[in-house]
Enzyme design. Structure first.
Site, PDB file in Angstrom:
ATOM      1  N   GLY A 285       8.405   3.317   4.433  1.00 50.67           N
ATOM      2  CA  GLY A 285       7.719   2.031   4.459  1.00 50.67           C
ATOM      3  C   GLY A 285       6.409   2.040   3.695  1.00 50.67           C
TER       4      GLY A 285
ATOM      5  CD  GLU B 139      -2.580  -1.364   2.580  1.00 50.85           C
ATOM      6  OE1 GLU B 139      -2.271  -0.630   3.542  1.00 50.85           O
ATOM      7  OE2 GLU B 139      -3.461  -2.238   2.646  1.00 50.85           O
TER       8      GLU B 139
ATOM      9  CD  GLU C 145      -9.703  28.501   1.849  1.00 46.75           C
ATOM     10  OE1 GLU C 145     -10.376  27.489   1.580  1.00 46.75           O
ATOM     11  OE2 GLU C 145      -9.942  29.622   1.392  1.00 46.75           O
TER      12      GLU C 145
END
Length: 182
Positions: free
Chosen positions: A115, A38, A140
């Site tokens: 990682g 991932e 903002e």
């Protein structure tokens, strides 16, 4: 071949946001087996060790939602698309602190969370600071308070975990190691 290289078999986009994107890569591992990774893609960032003419470190305090608390940090921010890191460092220094600098030098770059993310921070040292008359606006959604501290005060903040991020802890260590030359 790179040592322990993992070859991408397939990449599946999961999320694409304003700042980051997330993908899942199927990879071929060095031992011939397959695995999943991932990965967060990030445009990169800059950070500035800003040193006042009195030798103090310029810091900002801001709330970090991911940590659910305020922490004290060196001025920093993400790179805009196509932006040169040195120009981004000057911009972030001005936006977050109201200071400009007559001298800025590149120190080094480093991965923040290798990682699972490809973010790299480019670290600069700014000296000969001056106050900007027409201060740049913060983003903002950005709220910070400014402080200037001695190296000893910064070390206490690390011990008390008020300074809690790696780039700022690195800056404090660098200041301590270079206090005679900063």
């Amino acid at each position: 071949m790179k040592k322990f290289e993992e070859k991408t078999i397939q990449s599946t986009p999961i999320y694409s946001g304003k700042i980051i994107s997330l993908k899942v890569d199927d990879v071929l591992l060095p031992n011939g087996k397959e695995g999943k990774r991932e990965i967060i893609n990030h445009p990169g960032a800059v950070a500035v060790i800003a040193i006042t003419n009195e030798g103090k470190l310029v810091l900002v305090e801001q709330y970090r939602k991911a940590l659910e608390r305020s922490i004290i940090e060196i001025p920093a921010g993400k790179l805009e698309r196509g932006e040169e890191p040195e120009l981004a460092a000057k911009r972030e220094l001005e936006e977050e602190t109201g200071y400009g600098c007559h001298e800025i030098s590149y120190l080094q770059s480093f991965a923040t969370s290798p990682g699972f993310a490809d973010e790299v921070i480019h670290l600069y040292v700014a000296k000969n600071l001056y106050e900007i008359e027409e201060k740049a606006e913060l983003d903002e959604d950005e709220f910070v308070s400014l402080m200037e501290v001695s190296i000893e005060e910064a070390e206490e903040m690390v011990e008390d975990q008020k300074i809690y991020d790696a780039k700022t802890a690195f800056a404090v260590l660098w200041m301590k190691l270079n206090s005679g030359r900063a």
